[in-house]
Design a protein around this motif. Structure first.
Motif, PDB file in Angstrom:
ATOM      1  N   MET A   1       0.873  -1.127  -0.093  1.00 59.17           N
ATOM      2  CA  MET A   1      -0.071   0.079   0.080  1.00 59.17           C
ATOM      3  C   MET A   1       1.019   1.396  -0.068  1.00 59.17           C
ATOM      4  O   MET A   1       2.000   1.451   0.780  1.00 59.17           O
ATOM      5  CB  MET A   1      -1.138  -0.046   1.246  1.00 59.17           C
ATOM      6  N   VAL A   2       0.584   2.157  -0.679  1.00 60.06           N
ATOM      7  CA  VAL A   2       1.284   3.466  -0.878  1.00 60.06           C
ATOM      8  C   VAL A   2       1.147   4.258   0.173  1.00 60.06           C
ATOM      9  O   VAL A   2       0.005   4.211   0.807  1.00 60.06           O
ATOM     10  CB  VAL A   2       0.879   4.286  -2.043  1.00 60.06           C
ATOM     11  N   TYR A   3       2.290   4.661   0.825  1.00 59.78           N
ATOM     12  CA  TYR A   3       2.443   5.627   2.076  1.00 59.78           C
ATOM     13  C   TYR A   3       1.587   6.970   1.601  1.00 59.78           C
ATOM     14  O   TYR A   3       1.823   7.467   0.932  1.00 59.78           O
ATOM     15  CB  TYR A   3       3.606   5.656   2.835  1.00 59.78           C
ATOM     16  N   VAL A   4       0.679   7.379   2.764  1.00 61.57           N
ATOM     17  CA  VAL A   4      -0.021   8.384   2.444  1.00 61.57           C
ATOM     18  C   VAL A   4       0.243   9.565   3.757  1.00 61.57           C
ATOM     19  O   VAL A   4       0.016   8.728   4.750  1.00 61.57           O
ATOM     20  CB  VAL A   4      -1.399   8.355   2.146  1.00 61.57           C
ATOM     21  N   GLU A   5       0.580  10.823   3.809  1.00 65.81           N
ATOM     22  CA  GLU A   5       1.105  11.105   5.017  1.00 65.81           C
ATOM     23  C   GLU A   5      -0.298  11.586   5.844  1.00 65.81           C
ATOM     24  O   GLU A   5      -1.715  11.446   5.070  1.00 65.81           O
ATOM     25  CB  GLU A   5       1.587  12.577   4.982  1.00 65.81           C
ATOM     26  N   ALA A   6      -0.320  11.415   6.957  1.00 71.68           N
ATOM     27  CA  ALA A   6      -1.591  11.392   7.792  1.00 71.68           C
ATOM     28  C   ALA A   6      -2.505  12.659   7.555  1.00 71.68           C
ATOM     29  O   ALA A   6      -3.611  12.664   7.419  1.00 71.68           O
ATOM     30  CB  ALA A   6      -1.114  11.555   9.496  1.00 71.68           C
ATOM     31  N   SER A   7      -1.765  13.689   7.459  1.00 70.72           N
ATOM     32  CA  SER A   7      -2.374  15.128   7.000  1.00 70.72           C
ATOM     33  C   SER A   7      -3.377  15.102   5.815  1.00 70.72           C
ATOM     34  O   SER A   7      -4.680  15.397   5.534  1.00 70.72           O
ATOM     35  CB  SER A   7      -1.602  16.315   6.934  1.00 70.72           C
ATOM     36  N   VAL A   8      -2.695  14.340   4.661  1.00 69.61           N
ATOM     37  CA  VAL A   8      -3.208  14.140   3.595  1.00 69.61           C
ATOM     38  C   VAL A   8      -4.354  13.201   3.506  1.00 69.61           C
ATOM     39  O   VAL A   8      -5.432  13.481   3.025  1.00 69.61           O
ATOM     40  CB  VAL A   8      -2.142  13.686   2.347  1.00 69.61           C
ATOM     41  N   ARG A   9      -4.132  12.168   4.222  1.00 71.38           N
ATOM     42  CA  ARG A   9      -5.263  11.046   4.386  1.00 71.38           C
ATOM     43  C   ARG A   9      -6.329  11.604   5.184  1.00 71.38           C
ATOM     44  O   ARG A   9      -7.531  11.510   4.672  1.00 71.38           O
ATOM     45  CB  ARG A   9      -4.531   9.916   5.284  1.00 71.38           C
ATOM     46  N   ARG A  10      -6.173  12.356   5.987  1.00 69.22           N
ATOM     47  CA  ARG A  10      -7.416  13.064   6.972  1.00 69.22           C
ATOM     48  C   ARG A  10      -8.075  14.057   5.956  1.00 69.22           C
ATOM     49  O   ARG A  10      -9.465  13.937   5.941  1.00 69.22           O
ATOM     50  CB  ARG A  10      -6.625  13.954   7.921  1.00 69.22           C
ATOM     51  N   GLN A  11      -7.424  14.771   5.101  1.00 67.45           N
ATOM     52  CA  GLN A  11      -8.149  15.840   4.069  1.00 67.45           C
ATOM     53  C   GLN A  11      -8.687  15.002   3.230  1.00 67.45           C
ATOM     54  O   GLN A  11      -9.964  15.304   2.853  1.00 67.45           O
ATOM     55  CB  GLN A  11      -7.177  16.608   3.404  1.00 67.45           C
ATOM     56  N   GLN A  12      -8.450  13.870   2.524  1.00 63.22           N
ATOM     57  CA  GLN A  12      -9.101  12.878   1.705  1.00 63.22           C
ATOM     58  C   GLN A  12     -10.523  12.641   2.289  1.00 63.22           C
ATOM     59  O   GLN A  12     -11.611  12.489   1.573  1.00 63.22           O
ATOM     60  CB  GLN A  12      -8.179  11.970   1.146  1.00 63.22           C
ATOM     61  N   MET A  13     -10.314  12.025   3.649  1.00 64.38           N
ATOM     62  CA  MET A  13     -11.562  11.866   4.079  1.00 64.38           C
ATOM     63  C   MET A  13     -12.660  12.662   4.508  1.00 64.38           C
ATOM     64  O   MET A  13     -13.846  12.499   4.282  1.00 64.38           O
ATOM     65  CB  MET A  13     -11.042  11.140   5.652  1.00 64.38           C
ATOM     66  N   VAL A  14     -12.173  14.088   4.786  1.00 62.17           N
ATOM     67  CA  VAL A  14     -12.903  15.072   4.970  1.00 62.17           C
ATOM     68  C   VAL A  14     -13.808  15.587   3.445  1.00 62.17           C
ATOM     69  O   VAL A  14     -14.938  15.972   3.395  1.00 62.17           O
ATOM     70  CB  VAL A  14     -12.300  16.286   5.508  1.00 62.17           C
ATOM     71  N   THR A  15     -12.829  15.409   2.414  1.00 59.27           N
ATOM     72  CA  THR A  15     -13.322  15.827   1.185  1.00 59.27           C
ATOM     73  C   THR A  15     -14.416  14.456   0.701  1.00 59.27           C
ATOM     74  O   THR A  15     -15.472  14.939   0.214  1.00 59.27           O
ATOM     75  CB  THR A  15     -12.264  15.631   0.109  1.00 59.27           C
ATOM     76  N   ALA A  16     -14.149  13.545   0.948  1.00 57.40           N
ATOM     77  CA  ALA A  16     -15.060  12.382   1.047  1.00 57.40           C
ATOM     78  C   ALA A  16     -16.394  12.610   1.528  1.00 57.40           C
ATOM     79  O   ALA A  16     -17.453  12.278   1.221  1.00 57.40           O
ATOM     80  CB  ALA A  16     -14.434  10.891   1.280  1.00 57.40           C
ATOM     81  N   ALA A  17     -16.379  13.064   3.070  1.00 56.12           N
ATOM     82  CA  ALA A  17     -17.422  13.351   3.745  1.00 56.12           C
ATOM     83  C   ALA A  17     -18.162  14.210   3.141  1.00 56.12           C
ATOM     84  O   ALA A  17     -19.495  14.360   3.127  1.00 56.12           O
ATOM     85  CB  ALA A  17     -16.972  13.643   5.065  1.00 56.12           C
ATOM     86  N   ARG A  18     -17.631  15.103   2.563  1.00 54.26           N
ATOM     87  CA  ARG A  18     -18.241  16.417   2.065  1.00 54.26           C
ATOM     88  C   ARG A  18     -19.185  15.799   0.763  1.00 54.26           C
ATOM     89  O   ARG A  18     -20.417  16.483   0.566  1.00 54.26           O
ATOM     90  CB  ARG A  18     -17.473  17.306   1.594  1.00 54.26           C
TER      91      ARG A  18
END
Length: 206
Positions: A1-18
């Motif tokens: 699995m490609v490593y994704v920084e925690a801050s980037v992953r968190r923003q991806q989740m927030v964007t998905a939530a939106r």
């Protein structure tokens, strides 16, 4: 699995939530649904956002950041207070109302959620405080740059600008009519400019 920084992953989740919130609304949004939308394991999602309340809080903060950034960028401050009011409001309207109706609907739903959820009430207050503060700051700066005075305190002017736009946005998303809404917006801007009663002369105060 490609490593994704925690801050980037968190923003991806927030964007998905939106995206899920815009599509399904607050009541039907779950951490599981957002995990599926973001393409991450539910366990990863729950590690970052252990509850729906924490996820919604992050979304509210993200939406506020976006809207505040547009407000900050919307006004042109070199041509006086009236120009800043007219330019700032019309730019905001074209960028975040006409083109993003779903964003406005989601914001109202999240505001209502924050007001009703125990312990989240301050989120609703802070979002309007921030919007009004941004507007007040660019109004004050525009007046200062042009050596103008304003008939009302800038804090009050900022709150009234935000309240006026807020009401027009709610009316527009409830019954979209681009031409009528723009006519109403122009009339509201005229009222706000009249309230400010901009005059050249002494430097504007706080």
């Amino acid at each position: 699995m490609v490593y994704v920084e925690a801050s980037v992953r968190r923003q991806q989740m927030v964007t998905a939530a939106r995206r899920v919130l815009s599509r399904d609304g607050v009541a039907r949004t779950s951490v599981r649904a957002v995990a599926a939308e973001a393409g991450v394991p539910l366990g990863t999602m729950q590690y970052v956002f252990p509850s729906k309340e924490l996820l919604l809080r992050a979304v509210i903060e993200d939406v506020v950041d976006e809207i505040a950034a547009v407000l900050e960028d919307a006004a042109e401050l070199e041509y006086g207070l009236e120009h800043a009011i007219r330019r700032g409001i019309t730019s905001f309207w074209s960028r975040l109302v006409v083109e993003q109706k779903d964003l406005q609907v989601m914001q109202y739903e999240l505001t209502t959620y924050a007001l009703r959820a125990p312990g989240q009430e301050s989120l609703a207050r802070r979002q309007y405080e921030r919007y009004a503060s941004v507007v007040a700051e660019w109004c004050q700066q525009a007046a200062h740059n042009a050596g103008e005075t304003c008939a009302v305190p800038f804090g009050r002017l900022g709150r009234l600008v935000v309240a006026t736009i807020d009401g027009l946005v709610l009316q527009h998303v409830s019954d979209p009519n681009v031409a009528r809404s723009r006519e109403d917006l122009d009339a509201a801007i005229d009222m706000l400019v009249a309230l400010a009663d901009v005059r050249r002369g002494a430097r504007a105060g706080a």
